[in-house]
Write a protein that holds these residues in place. Sequence first.
Motif, PDB file in Angstrom:
ATOM      1  N   ASN A  41      56.160  75.449 -62.799  1.00 35.99           N
ATOM      2  CA  ASN A  41      55.672  76.692 -62.216  1.00 35.99           C
ATOM      3  C   ASN A  41      54.613  76.433 -61.149  1.00 35.99           C
ATOM      4  N   ALA A  42      53.802  75.385 -61.347  1.00 37.95           N
ATOM      5  CA  ALA A  42      52.840  75.010 -60.308  1.00 37.95           C
ATOM      6  C   ALA A  42      53.576  74.604 -59.036  1.00 37.95           C
ATOM      7  N   ALA A  43      54.695  73.898 -59.201  1.00 35.70           N
ATOM      8  CA  ALA A  43      55.498  73.509 -58.042  1.00 35.70           C
ATOM      9  C   ALA A  43      56.128  74.725 -57.379  1.00 35.70           C
ATOM     10  N   ARG A  44      56.465  75.718 -58.171  1.00 36.99           N
ATOM     11  CA  ARG A  44      57.005  76.961 -57.602  1.00 36.99           C
ATOM     12  C   ARG A  44      55.935  77.715 -56.824  1.00 36.99           C
ATOM     13  N   LEU A  45      54.714  77.767 -57.383  1.00 38.66           N
ATOM     14  CA  LEU A  45      53.629  78.504 -56.745  1.00 38.66           C
ATOM     15  C   LEU A  45      53.104  77.803 -55.498  1.00 38.66           C
ATOM     16  N   ALA A  46      53.041  76.472 -55.551  1.00 36.99           N
ATOM     17  CA  ALA A  46      52.429  75.706 -54.454  1.00 36.99           C
ATOM     18  C   ALA A  46      53.237  74.436 -54.203  1.00 36.99           C
ATOM     19  N   LEU A  76      48.245  79.496 -66.544  1.00 36.43           N
ATOM     20  CA  LEU A  76      48.100  78.081 -66.885  1.00 36.43           C
ATOM     21  C   LEU A  76      48.299  77.196 -65.652  1.00 36.43           C
ATOM     22  N   SER A  77      49.306  77.516 -64.842  1.00 30.00           N
ATOM     23  CA  SER A  77      49.571  76.715 -63.646  1.00 30.00           C
ATOM     24  C   SER A  77      48.431  76.829 -62.644  1.00 30.00           C
ATOM     25  N   GLN A  78      47.866  78.024 -62.514  1.00 33.05           N
ATOM     26  CA  GLN A  78      46.761  78.210 -61.582  1.00 33.05           C
ATOM     27  C   GLN A  78      45.548  77.390 -62.013  1.00 33.05           C
ATOM     28  N   THR A  79      45.370  77.198 -63.320  1.00 31.65           N
ATOM     29  CA  THR A  79      44.278  76.351 -63.805  1.00 31.65           C
ATOM     30  C   THR A  79      44.455  74.921 -63.317  1.00 31.65           C
ATOM     31  N   VAL A  80      45.688  74.415 -63.365  1.00 28.69           N
ATOM     32  CA  VAL A  80      45.965  73.065 -62.869  1.00 28.69           C
ATOM     33  C   VAL A  80      45.661  72.973 -61.376  1.00 28.69           C
ATOM     34  N   LEU A  81      46.114  73.951 -60.615  1.00 30.22           N
ATOM     35  CA  LEU A  81      45.877  73.948 -59.173  1.00 30.22           C
ATOM     36  C   LEU A  81      44.390  74.094 -58.854  1.00 30.22           C
TER      37      LEU A  81
END
Length: 368
Positions: A214-219, A184-189
Motif C-alpha cells: 500500500n505504501a508503494a501504491r500511495l507513493a 499504517l503505510s503513511q507511518t512508514v512513509l
Amino acid sequence: MSQIHTLTMPKWGLSMTEGRVDTWLKEEGERIEKGDQVLDVETDKISSSVETPFSGVLRRRIAQQDETLSVGALLAIVVEGDASDDEVDAVIERFQAEFVPGGDADEDSGPAPQKIQLEGRTLRFFDRGEGASPLVLIHGFGGDLNNWLFNHDALAAGRRVIALDLPGHGESGKTLQRGDLDELSQTVLSLLDHLDIESAHLAGHSMGGAVALNAARLAPNRVRSLTLIASAGLGSQINGEYLQGFVDAANRNALKPQLVQLFSDPALVNRQMLEDMLKFKRLEGVNAALRLLTTQLFAGGQQHTDLRSVVAQQPSLVIWGANDAIIPAAHAEGLSAQVEVLAGQGHMVQMEAAEQVNRLILGFLQGQ
C-alpha cells in the motif's frame, strides 16, 4: 591443504547473550555442506537451527546436549581436507584459552532501538548498517521489530536496514485513528521523511506485506523494490479463526494453540515466547488496536484489499512457506515477481528459515 573451521554460538538479535544446545542434527565424522543445519539451539526468545557457513567433515562436537553457552562459544570443529587429531586439539586449546564469555558484548550490541514522536505518537525503530539505498522491515499483525531477530544483522552487513514497530504494536504508541492500511503505510512513509530518506526498499511480513504494498501504491516513487513474505493483500483468504483466537486469548493455554499455527515446528513456541506475547497483549490500548485492525482489514475472516496489481510496478520478491496455515501460498501464483516457495515452512518463514530467506533477500537486492 587442510582448513580447520570453528563453528560458534551465533548471536541472533541484540538481546541474545547465550543459547542452550537442544539437539545435534549431525554426527561426528559426517560430511556437511555450507548451509546445512548442524544443531538446534534454544534461546530465551525462540529455538532455531545453527547452519554451518562452511563445508567439511564434522570432526568434533564440543558443545554437549543441554549445555548453555555464551554467544561466540565453541560448538564444533569442521575440517576441510586432512588434519591430524593433534592439529584439531591445538585449535580447540587455543580457542578455549583465548575466548572470553561476553567479552565482546558491548562491541556487538551496536546501536539500540530509538524512539521518536511522529504524528503525535511514539514510534520505535531500530536503525543498523550504512548505505545509500536503505531497506525497511515491516512486521505483521501482533508482531514487532523483533520478528526480524534473525534477519536484521545479516541484511545490514552491506546496507542500512531499519525495522519499526507499527502503531498499535511493540513499544510504539497504541492509539490508532482509523486502523486501515493507509494509516499504517503513511507511518512508514513519515518515518522515511523523518530520516531524510527519499526512497527505500520495503520488506513486509504478513500484514506488513500489505502495508508495504500500500505504501508503494500511495507513493510509488519512494519504493525501490518490494520483498513480500507470506504477504497479506494478495488474495481474499486468511485464517480468520487464528486472528480471532489470537485477539481473544488472555492466558497461555488459550494463546499457545494460536501461536503454534505460525510455525512448521510447534516446539518453537516456548514458555518465554508465550509470556512475552501475553505481556504485550495486556498493555493498555493493545486490545483495542488489534480489534480495530481486525475489523478494518480482516472483517469476517477475509481480506478485503486487493493489491496484486501493485506488485508489477517495481521489482518484487515474494517468499512463502509452502505449509503456511495463516495465508495460503497459492496467493503467490501468477504474480509479476520472483517467487520463492520454501518447502516444509510455515507462516514465520523469516524466523524458521532465516538463513535461506536472508540469502534470497540479499541476492534480490544486489540486482536492484
